[in-house]
Design an enzyme around this catalytic site. Structure first.
Site, PDB file in Angstrom:
ATOM      1  N   MET A   1       0.842  -1.142   0.534  1.00 58.72           N
ATOM      2  CA  MET A   1       0.074  -0.244  -0.101  1.00 58.72           C
ATOM      3  C   MET A   1       0.962   1.182  -0.098  1.00 58.72           C
ATOM      4  O   MET A   1       0.574   2.164   0.310  1.00 58.72           O
ATOM      5  CB  MET A   1      -0.969  -0.034   1.204  1.00 58.72           C
ATOM      6  CG  MET A   1      -1.765  -1.279   1.016  1.00 58.72           C
ATOM      7  SD  MET A   1      -3.151  -1.450   1.986  1.00 58.72           S
ATOM      8  CE  MET A   1      -3.164  -0.877   3.665  1.00 58.72           C
TER       9      MET A   1
ATOM     10  N   LEU B   1       7.423   2.779   1.426  1.00 62.24           N
ATOM     11  CA  LEU B   1       7.196   2.078   1.469  1.00 62.24           C
ATOM     12  C   LEU B   1       8.914   2.365   2.408  1.00 62.24           C
ATOM     13  O   LEU B   1       9.090   3.139   2.706  1.00 62.24           O
ATOM     14  CB  LEU B   1       8.052   1.289   0.354  1.00 62.24           C
ATOM     15  CG  LEU B   1       7.273   1.459  -1.064  1.00 62.24           C
ATOM     16  CD1 LEU B   1       7.466   0.703  -1.754  1.00 62.24           C
ATOM     17  CD2 LEU B   1       6.511   0.112  -0.453  1.00 62.24           C
ATOM     18  N   HIS B   2       9.271   1.048   3.188  1.00 61.88           N
ATOM     19  CA  HIS B   2      10.555   1.392   4.134  1.00 61.88           C
ATOM     20  C   HIS B   2      11.249  -0.177   3.904  1.00 61.88           C
ATOM     21  O   HIS B   2      11.409  -0.563   2.969  1.00 61.88           O
ATOM     22  CB  HIS B   2       9.416   1.435   5.330  1.00 61.88           C
ATOM     23  CG  HIS B   2       8.804   0.226   5.962  1.00 61.88           C
ATOM     24  ND1 HIS B   2       8.786  -1.169   6.110  1.00 61.88           N
ATOM     25  CD2 HIS B   2       7.440   0.143   6.184  1.00 61.88           C
ATOM     26  CE1 HIS B   2       7.584  -1.642   5.997  1.00 61.88           C
ATOM     27  NE2 HIS B   2       6.583  -0.952   5.975  1.00 61.88           N
ATOM     28  N   ASN B   3      11.674  -0.381   4.907  1.00 60.86           N
ATOM     29  CA  ASN B   3      13.166  -1.105   4.428  1.00 60.86           C
ATOM     30  C   ASN B   3      12.209  -2.806   4.073  1.00 60.86           C
ATOM     31  O   ASN B   3      12.787  -3.556   3.681  1.00 60.86           O
ATOM     32  CB  ASN B   3      14.509  -1.557   5.485  1.00 60.86           C
ATOM     33  CG  ASN B   3      14.899  -0.413   4.841  1.00 60.86           C
ATOM     34  OD1 ASN B   3      14.810  -0.506   4.331  1.00 60.86           O
ATOM     35  ND2 ASN B   3      16.140   0.248   6.418  1.00 60.86           N
TER      36      ASN B   3
ATOM     37  N   HIS C   1       9.525  -3.494   3.358  1.00 63.85           N
ATOM     38  CA  HIS C   1       8.729  -3.584   1.922  1.00 63.85           C
ATOM     39  C   HIS C   1      10.290  -4.582   1.041  1.00 63.85           C
ATOM     40  O   HIS C   1      10.153  -4.794   0.360  1.00 63.85           O
ATOM     41  CB  HIS C   1       8.694  -2.407   1.413  1.00 63.85           C
ATOM     42  CG  HIS C   1       7.106  -2.512   1.162  1.00 63.85           C
ATOM     43  ND1 HIS C   1       6.943  -0.724   3.190  1.00 63.85           N
ATOM     44  CD2 HIS C   1       5.954  -2.803   1.879  1.00 63.85           C
ATOM     45  CE1 HIS C   1       5.585  -0.874   3.014  1.00 63.85           C
ATOM     46  NE2 HIS C   1       5.119  -2.116   2.323  1.00 63.85           N
TER      47      HIS C   1
ATOM     48  N   GLN D   1      -2.123 -12.211   8.517  1.00 58.52           N
ATOM     49  CA  GLN D   1      -3.131 -11.752   6.544  1.00 58.52           C
ATOM     50  C   GLN D   1      -2.242 -12.952   6.170  1.00 58.52           C
ATOM     51  O   GLN D   1      -2.491 -13.069   5.140  1.00 58.52           O
ATOM     52  CB  GLN D   1      -2.620 -10.383   6.616  1.00 58.52           C
ATOM     53  CG  GLN D   1      -2.432 -10.161   5.138  1.00 58.52           C
ATOM     54  CD  GLN D   1      -1.571  -8.668   4.252  1.00 58.52           C
ATOM     55  OE1 GLN D   1      -2.736  -7.780   4.751  1.00 58.52           O
ATOM     56  NE2 GLN D   1      -0.048  -8.887   4.315  1.00 58.52           N
TER      57      GLN D   1
ATOM     58  N   SER E   1       7.234  -0.084   9.732  1.00 57.12           N
ATOM     59  CA  SER E   1       5.540  -0.098   9.485  1.00 57.12           C
ATOM     60  C   SER E   1       5.151   0.664   8.948  1.00 57.12           C
ATOM     61  O   SER E   1       6.267   2.440   9.002  1.00 57.12           O
ATOM     62  CB  SER E   1       4.858  -0.351  10.838  1.00 57.12           C
ATOM     63  OG  SER E   1       3.595   0.001  10.756  1.00 57.12           O
TER      64      SER E   1
END
Ligand code: PAF
Length: 283
Positions: free
Chosen positions: A32, A35-37, A39, A156, A188
């Site tokens: 979604m 983006l962070h580390n 992802h 999930q 997150s």
């Protein structure tokens, strides 16, 4: 090869069909955005294990049971695209809400059984119906060989494995380890919404989970749960939503420690209006 960006479903499918005809394997990382580390590590796994990697960026409205949460969800499309380009992602898919949810809507009602009825499913009614809907649509469009999801959203991950099983969908579902900041906070997109003081306090969640793991022998599951809840609530920046100890495959709540069983501790904590989620393998 330079990164290509598609917002049109049919253009993307046409491009992917050509690649498939040339024998290319396709890895997929649905996101979604923001983006962070965490992802990035999913995308890097996909790049290593597939010929072509597709990342989708789509803030899916049907999985938000709270409209303020949907409105406040961080959106950083330009930075996301730059980041994806810098790590050599091949394709980015950025569809519109209208394209993913053409009117009149046809709703699929999923039956994921008990794994949907606990924790996030119970606390956020309709959330996993929304996740199931969008992930099925994305899998039908991209038809990947492999799809990558983080274990931070462990429930999930189980739901998506069940979705894939029930509908015979194409990809292998690959669960990847939780990526953490140096101080232990699980990465997150929501972390960016914490105030400086909340961010300084947030590693206390991980510390409490590690304390729980170290103290399994000294407590019954019920008393360990109460102790974790009390510790979190003793931090003035935090309010516990739940801590639950459950069996790793069924998510059935643990009443007594049984040998040869894998248990995970699942936690959700609210800091202001930011909802943080994490988990820890207990045995
Ligand atoms: O984990 C997420 O970011 C979302 O739930 C997903 C899987 C991309 C579906 O919208």
């Amino acid at each position: 090869m330079f990164m290509r960006i598609f917002s049109d479903i049919y253009d993307l499918q046409e491009h992917l069909n050509k690649l498939r005809k040339n024998g290319k394997s396709i890895g997929f990382v649905p996101t979604m955005g923001a983006l962070h580390n965490g992802h990035i590590s999913l995308i890097k796994s996909s790049i290593t294990e597939n010929d072509i990697t597709v990342c989708s960026i789509f803030v899916n409205p049907t999985q938000f049971n709270n409209s303020a949460d949907l409105q406040n969800y961080p959106r950083t499309m330009n930075a996301d695209i730059e980041l994806l380009d810098s790590i050599n992602c091949d394709l980015v898919f950025t569809p519109t809400v209208e394209a993913m949810y053409p009117k009149p809507e046809t709703e699929i009602l999923f039956n994921f059984g008990t794994i949907e009825q606990v924790m996030e499913g119970k606390d956020r009614p309709g959330h996993f119906q929304g996740v199931g809907t969008i992930v099925k649509k994305l899998f039908d469009i991209v038809e990947p060989n492999n799809a990558y999801f983080g274990k931070k959203d462990y429930q999930q991950l189980l739901i998506i494995k069940e979705l894939t099983r029930q509908y015979n969908l194409s990809p292998n579902i690959i669960g990847c380890e939780i990526i953490r900041e140096n101080d232990g906070l699980a990465m997150s997109s929501r972390n960016t919404r914490l105030t400086k003081h909340q961010r300084d306090e947030a590693p206390f969640i991980r510390k409490t989970m590690l304390w729980a793991k170290e103290n399994i022998e000294n407590y019954s599951p019920n008393n360990l749960t109460k102790e974790v809840e009390n510790r979190i609530n003793s931090n003035s920046e935090m309010r516990i939503t739940y801590f639950e100890i459950s069996e790793a495959n069924t998510l059935i709540k643990c009443e007594n420690w049984e040998s040869n069983t894998d248990y995970i501790g699942f936690i959700v904590v609210e800091m202001g209006d930011v909802r943080l989620i994490d988990n820890i393998e207990l045995f």
